[in-house]
Design an enzyme around this catalytic site. Structure first.
Site, PDB file in Angstrom:
ATOM      1  N   ALA A  83       0.824  -1.218   0.000  1.00 29.81           N
ATOM      2  CA  ALA A  83       0.000   0.000   0.000  1.00 29.81           C
ATOM      3  C   ALA A  83       0.859   1.269   0.000  1.00 29.81           C
ATOM      4  O   ALA A  83       0.451   2.302  -0.549  1.00 29.81           O
ATOM      5  CB  ALA A  83      -0.927  -0.004   1.211  1.00 29.81           C
ATOM      6  N   ASP A 131       9.582  -3.772  -9.493  1.00 31.95           N
ATOM      7  CA  ASP A 131      10.401  -4.465  -8.509  1.00 31.95           C
ATOM      8  C   ASP A 131      11.505  -3.488  -8.125  1.00 31.95           C
ATOM      9  O   ASP A 131      12.106  -2.837  -8.980  1.00 31.95           O
ATOM     10  CB  ASP A 131      10.990  -5.754  -9.087  1.00 31.95           C
ATOM     11  CG  ASP A 131      11.420  -6.691  -7.972  1.00 31.95           C
ATOM     12  OD1 ASP A 131      10.630  -6.901  -7.029  1.00 31.95           O
ATOM     13  OD2 ASP A 131      12.551  -7.211  -8.010  1.00 31.95           O
ATOM     14  N   SER A 132      11.710  -3.364  -6.836  1.00 31.59           N
ATOM     15  CA  SER A 132      12.716  -2.421  -6.369  1.00 31.59           C
ATOM     16  C   SER A 132      13.575  -3.091  -5.318  1.00 31.59           C
ATOM     17  O   SER A 132      13.242  -4.175  -4.819  1.00 31.59           O
ATOM     18  CB  SER A 132      12.046  -1.160  -5.812  1.00 31.59           C
ATOM     19  OG  SER A 132      10.987  -1.487  -4.951  1.00 31.59           O
ATOM     20  N   TYR A 160      13.129   0.704   4.104  1.00 31.47           N
ATOM     21  CA  TYR A 160      14.419   1.102   4.668  1.00 31.47           C
ATOM     22  C   TYR A 160      14.572   2.623   4.758  1.00 31.47           C
ATOM     23  O   TYR A 160      15.670   3.111   5.043  1.00 31.47           O
ATOM     24  CB  TYR A 160      15.558   0.516   3.812  1.00 31.47           C
ATOM     25  CG  TYR A 160      15.605  -0.997   3.798  1.00 31.47           C
ATOM     26  CD1 TYR A 160      16.553  -1.690   4.561  1.00 31.47           C
ATOM     27  CD2 TYR A 160      14.717  -1.744   3.022  1.00 31.47           C
ATOM     28  CE1 TYR A 160      16.603  -3.083   4.545  1.00 31.47           C
ATOM     29  CE2 TYR A 160      14.753  -3.136   3.007  1.00 31.47           C
ATOM     30  CZ  TYR A 160      15.696  -3.788   3.764  1.00 31.47           C
ATOM     31  OH  TYR A 160      15.753  -5.170   3.761  1.00 31.47           O
TER      32      TYR A 160
HETATM   33  P1  ITT Z   1       5.170  -5.774  -4.251  1.00 29.57           P
HETATM   34  O1  ITT Z   1       6.125  -6.857  -4.675  1.00 29.57           O
HETATM   35  O2  ITT Z   1       3.813  -6.289  -3.940  1.00 29.57           O
HETATM   36  O3  ITT Z   1       5.156  -4.611  -5.196  1.00 29.57           O
HETATM   37  P2  ITT Z   1       7.074  -5.494  -2.094  1.00 29.57           P
HETATM   38  O4  ITT Z   1       7.169  -4.600  -0.902  1.00 29.57           O
HETATM   39  O5  ITT Z   1       7.194  -6.974  -1.861  1.00 29.57           O
HETATM   40  O6  ITT Z   1       5.703  -5.160  -2.846  1.00 29.57           O
HETATM   41  P3  ITT Z   1       9.494  -5.586  -3.684  1.00 29.57           P
HETATM   42  O7  ITT Z   1       9.431  -7.057  -3.839  1.00 29.57           O
HETATM   43  O8  ITT Z   1       9.786  -4.776  -4.906  1.00 29.57           O
HETATM   44  O9  ITT Z   1       8.125  -4.996  -3.116  1.00 29.57           O
HETATM   45  O10 ITT Z   1      10.515  -5.266  -2.535  1.00 29.57           O
HETATM   46  C1  ITT Z   1      11.183  -4.072  -2.508  1.00 29.57           C
HETATM   47  C2  ITT Z   1      11.570  -3.771  -1.079  1.00 29.57           C
HETATM   48  O11 ITT Z   1      12.609  -2.776  -1.155  1.00 29.57           O
HETATM   49  C3  ITT Z   1      10.448  -3.128  -0.287  1.00 29.57           C
HETATM   50  O12 ITT Z   1       9.642  -4.076   0.382  1.00 29.57           O
HETATM   51  C4  ITT Z   1      11.213  -2.228   0.681  1.00 29.57           C
HETATM   52  O13 ITT Z   1      11.674  -2.969   1.786  1.00 29.57           O
HETATM   53  C5  ITT Z   1      12.440  -1.819  -0.142  1.00 29.57           C
HETATM   54  N1  ITT Z   1      12.166  -0.541  -0.806  1.00 29.57           N
HETATM   55  C6  ITT Z   1      11.863  -0.318  -2.107  1.00 29.57           C
HETATM   56  N2  ITT Z   1      11.638   0.973  -2.335  1.00 29.57           N
HETATM   57  C7  ITT Z   1      11.811   1.600  -1.164  1.00 29.57           C
HETATM   58  C8  ITT Z   1      11.686   2.934  -0.755  1.00 29.57           C
HETATM   59  O14 ITT Z   1      11.301   3.887  -1.586  1.00 29.57           O
HETATM   60  N3  ITT Z   1      11.945   3.220   0.528  1.00 29.57           N
HETATM   61  C9  ITT Z   1      12.295   2.265   1.397  1.00 29.57           C
HETATM   62  N4  ITT Z   1      12.401   0.970   1.106  1.00 29.57           N
HETATM   63  C10 ITT Z   1      12.161   0.631  -0.177  1.00 29.57           C
END
Ligand code: ITT
Length: 226
Positions: free
Chosen positions: A22, A92-93, A180
């Site tokens: 979310a 994906d991030s 993070y």
């Molecule tokens: P979806 O896969 O459902 O989109 P997710 O949270 O599991 O949600 P990811 O697999 O892409 O998403 O994981 C990326 C993680 O990287 C995310 O859960 C955060 O812990 C971290 N992350 C990514 N962008 C961030 C941001 O802008 N600020 C802080 N942490 C971030």
């Protein structure tokens, strides 16, 4: 079941943001704005959409997420028809720490284990960095974001990249954002991302960069200028 969505979206052409997070949805919605009059849609956990992120790259995982939502909607024809989705946007991030050889990387969301909380991931990161003496002098890190745009009319996937370089703090500070953010220092503000307003973060973030490119691609497909 769809009444709430119907009220919210009024049965217009829509863009599905394929994430279960979310916080990400909120940021993406703010970043892409109206984007050609399309409504950004979020299907929350109550829809029970399960995606197994077993790709070997961020791009593969971003595509797996978009494809997972396509499969989900194909199994729910009523919902699919009702939502009238024109585009699906996923991403994906991850966080890459230089002196941890790019870790947590693809495992960023589950660094401290499956379904790990943000605070346990942060705790693990700070512990791993404290165990590595090279991290004492170099705490450089970057967030990366690979956005994936699926166009239902063309049946193709496009990718857009963004990154944000910074440093990992010794201690967490701030309560905004997610993940993070409390330990990620943004050099431009000399503050953690969790101390920034969402507009400040979105203006420079990995997600902001990637999704502004995706929004431009959507506008160009819809022949919208400006
Ligand atoms: P979806 O896969 O459902 O989109 P997710 O949270 O599991 O949600 P990811 O697999 O892409 O998403 O994981 C990326 C993680 O990287 C995310 O859960 C955060 O812990 C971290 N992350 C990514 N962008 C961030 C941001 O802008 N600020 C802080 N942490 C971030």
């Amino acid at each position: 079941m769809y009444m709430e969505l119907k009220l919210q979206y009024n049965n217009t052409s829509n863009i599905l943001i394929a994430t279960g997070n979310a916080h990400k949805f909120k940021e993406i919605k703010e970043i892409i704005g109206g984007c050609g009059g399309l409504n950004p849609i979020f299907l929350d956990k109550s829809y029970g959409i399960e995606i197994i992120e077993d790709g070997k790259t961020y791009e593969e995982n971003a595509k797996i997420k978009a494809a997972g939502y396509i499969d989900y909607l194909n199994k729910k024809p009523d919902l699919k028809k009702f939502l009238d989705i024109q585009f699906i946007l996923s991403e994906d991030s991850g966080l890459e720490v230089e002196r941890l050889d790019g870790a947590p990387g693809l495992f960023t969301a589950r660094y401290a284990g499956e379904n790990a909380s943000d605070s346990s991931n942060i705790e693990k990161l700070l512990m791993e960095m404290s165990l590595k003496k090279e991290c004492a002098s170099n705490r450089r890190a970057k967030f990366v974001c690979y956005a994936c745009l699926y166009d239902t009319t063309e049946n193709n996937f496009q990718y857009f990249y963004g990154e944000l370089s910074g440093f990992i703090a010794e201690n967490a500070s701030g309560t905004k954002g997610f993940g993070y953010d409390p330990v990620f220092i943004v050099p431009e503000f000399n503050k953690t991302a969790a101390l920034l307003d969402s507009a400040q973060k979105n203006a420079i973030s990995h997600r902001g960069t990637a999704f502004r490119k995706a929004a431009d691609a959507i506008k160009s497909k819809l022949n919208i200028h400006g």
